[in-house]
Design a protein around this motif. Structure first.
Motif, PDB file in Angstrom:
ATOM      1  N   MET A   1       0.834  -1.179   0.000  1.00  0.00           N
ATOM      2  CA  MET A   1       0.000   0.000   0.000  1.00  0.00           C
ATOM      3  C   MET A   1       0.879   1.242   0.000  1.00  0.00           C
ATOM      4  N   LYS A   2       0.452   2.260  -0.691  1.00  0.00           N
ATOM      5  CA  LYS A   2       1.195   3.499  -0.773  1.00  0.00           C
ATOM      6  C   LYS A   2       1.106   4.249   0.553  1.00  0.00           C
ATOM      7  N   GLU A   3       2.225   4.801   1.000  1.00  0.00           N
ATOM      8  CA  GLU A   3       2.261   5.567   2.251  1.00  0.00           C
ATOM      9  C   GLU A   3       1.634   6.945   2.027  1.00  0.00           C
ATOM     10  N   LEU A   4       0.650   7.265   2.827  1.00  0.00           N
ATOM     11  CA  LEU A   4       0.030   8.581   2.766  1.00  0.00           C
ATOM     12  C   LEU A   4       0.641   9.485   3.831  1.00  0.00           C
ATOM     13  N   ILE A   5       0.683  10.781   3.543  1.00  0.00           N
ATOM     14  CA  ILE A   5       1.179  11.740   4.528  1.00  0.00           C
ATOM     15  C   ILE A   5       0.250  11.722   5.734  1.00  0.00           C
ATOM     16  N   GLY A   6       0.822  11.571   6.906  1.00  0.00           N
ATOM     17  CA  GLY A   6       0.035  11.545   8.131  1.00  0.00           C
ATOM     18  C   GLY A   6      -0.444  10.174   8.543  1.00  0.00           C
ATOM     19  N   SER A   7       0.018   9.145   7.877  1.00  0.00           N
ATOM     20  CA  SER A   7      -0.379   7.779   8.244  1.00  0.00           C
ATOM     21  C   SER A   7       0.126   7.445   9.639  1.00  0.00           C
ATOM     22  N   PRO A   8      -0.636   6.642  10.380  1.00  0.00           N
ATOM     23  CA  PRO A   8      -0.165   6.263  11.708  1.00  0.00           C
ATOM     24  C   PRO A   8       1.096   5.401  11.616  1.00  0.00           C
ATOM     25  N   GLY A   9       2.030   5.679  12.534  1.00  0.00           N
ATOM     26  CA  GLY A   9       3.271   4.921  12.547  1.00  0.00           C
ATOM     27  C   GLY A   9       4.327   5.440  11.596  1.00  0.00           C
ATOM     28  N   THR A  10       4.125   6.644  11.051  1.00  0.00           N
ATOM     29  CA  THR A  10       5.115   7.246  10.165  1.00  0.00           C
ATOM     30  C   THR A  10       5.629   8.548  10.786  1.00  0.00           C
ATOM     31  N   VAL A  11       6.744   9.034  10.269  1.00  0.00           N
ATOM     32  CA  VAL A  11       7.300  10.287  10.771  1.00  0.00           C
ATOM     33  C   VAL A  11       6.334  11.442  10.510  1.00  0.00           C
ATOM     34  N   SER A  12       5.709  11.460   9.335  1.00  0.00           N
ATOM     35  CA  SER A  12       4.761  12.549   9.046  1.00  0.00           C
ATOM     36  C   SER A  12       3.547  12.482   9.967  1.00  0.00           C
ATOM     37  N   GLY A  13       3.115  11.282  10.327  1.00  0.00           N
ATOM     38  CA  GLY A  13       2.020  11.142  11.275  1.00  0.00           C
ATOM     39  C   GLY A  13       2.409  11.648  12.652  1.00  0.00           C
ATOM     40  N   LEU A  14       3.640  11.362  13.057  1.00  0.00           N
ATOM     41  CA  LEU A  14       4.134  11.834  14.343  1.00  0.00           C
ATOM     42  C   LEU A  14       4.223  13.360  14.365  1.00  0.00           C
ATOM     43  N   VAL A  15       4.738  13.946  13.294  1.00  0.00           N
ATOM     44  CA  VAL A  15       4.843  15.407  13.212  1.00  0.00           C
ATOM     45  C   VAL A  15       3.452  16.045  13.221  1.00  0.00           C
ATOM     46  N   LEU A  16       2.509  15.457  12.516  1.00  0.00           N
ATOM     47  CA  LEU A  16       1.139  15.970  12.487  1.00  0.00           C
ATOM     48  C   LEU A  16       0.520  15.932  13.876  1.00  0.00           C
ATOM     49  N   ARG A  17       0.697  14.845  14.596  1.00  0.00           N
ATOM     50  CA  ARG A  17       0.140  14.719  15.950  1.00  0.00           C
ATOM     51  C   ARG A  17       0.820  15.670  16.928  1.00  0.00           C
ATOM     52  N   ILE A  18       2.123  15.840  16.802  1.00  0.00           N
ATOM     53  CA  ILE A  18       2.821  16.786  17.677  1.00  0.00           C
ATOM     54  C   ILE A  18       2.354  18.207  17.387  1.00  0.00           C
ATOM     55  N   GLY A  19       2.138  18.526  16.109  1.00  0.00           N
ATOM     56  CA  GLY A  19       1.603  19.847  15.763  1.00  0.00           C
ATOM     57  C   GLY A  19       0.225  20.080  16.336  1.00  0.00           C
ATOM     58  N   GLN A  20      -0.631  19.075  16.257  1.00  0.00           N
ATOM     59  CA  GLN A  20      -1.974  19.195  16.841  1.00  0.00           C
ATOM     60  C   GLN A  20      -1.882  19.458  18.339  1.00  0.00           C
ATOM     61  N   CYS A  21      -1.067  18.686  18.998  1.00  0.00           N
ATOM     62  CA  CYS A  21      -0.934  18.800  20.448  1.00  0.00           C
ATOM     63  C   CYS A  21      -0.343  20.164  20.834  1.00  0.00           C
ATOM     64  N   ALA A  22       0.674  20.605  20.124  1.00  0.00           N
ATOM     65  CA  ALA A  22       1.335  21.872  20.447  1.00  0.00           C
ATOM     66  C   ALA A  22       0.408  23.068  20.234  1.00  0.00           C
TER      67      ALA A  22
END
Length: 156
Positions: A1-22
């Protein structure tokens, strides 16, 4: 499966979640630092919604960090379904809270001109406005995340 930006368990997903939290934490911080916010229901709702968003995003950021460290795949149907429901619920709550708080700000600052009136100098309108802007930025991150989760659920 193609990796989407913000997928769970990816660096972009981690950055997105940290941005939401911050941004949610910053929104709460600005609102709490403004005196008299508790007299307005919309501002209390904003704090409750952003607090829930902080908890949700922090929990998922920790899960993303764990998955990255252990090289685990978080894209199974049950887990993604949980992410979809959580993201959509927090997205709707955050948008409603940001819009209702923005409505109060517009009413007091622009329509009634309470922020510029002599007798109402105690209203920290600038802090209210910054908090609402940060809440909308938080919602943009949540909207991106919930949209990606929906597409991931459709492909899992």
């Amino acid at each position: 499966m193609k990796e989407l930006i913000g997928s769970p368990g990816t660096v972009s997903g981690l950055v997105l979640r940290i941005g939401q939290c911050a941004f949610a934490a910053a929104s709460v911080g600005f609102m709490v630092s403004a005196s008299g916010f508790s007299g307005y229901t919309a501002f209390c709702y904003l704090i409750a919604s952003m607090g829930l968003q902080m908890l949700w995003s922090f929990g998922l950021a920790c899960l993303d960090g764990y998955a990255l460290r252990r090289k685990r795949d978080l894209q199974n149907p049950v887990l993604v379904s949980l992410f979809v429901v959580g993201d959509w619920v927090t997205a709707m709550l955050s948008l409603a809270a940001a819009c209702s708080s923005a409505g109060v700000i517009v009413l007091y600052a622009k329509d009634l001109k309470f922020c510029k009136a002599q007798g109402h100098d105690h209203l920290p309108c600038n802090r209210f406005e910054i908090s609402v802007v940060l809440a909308f930025i938080t919602w943009v991150f949540i909207a991106i995340s919930s949209h990606m989760m929906f597409w991931i659920l459709a492909s899992v």
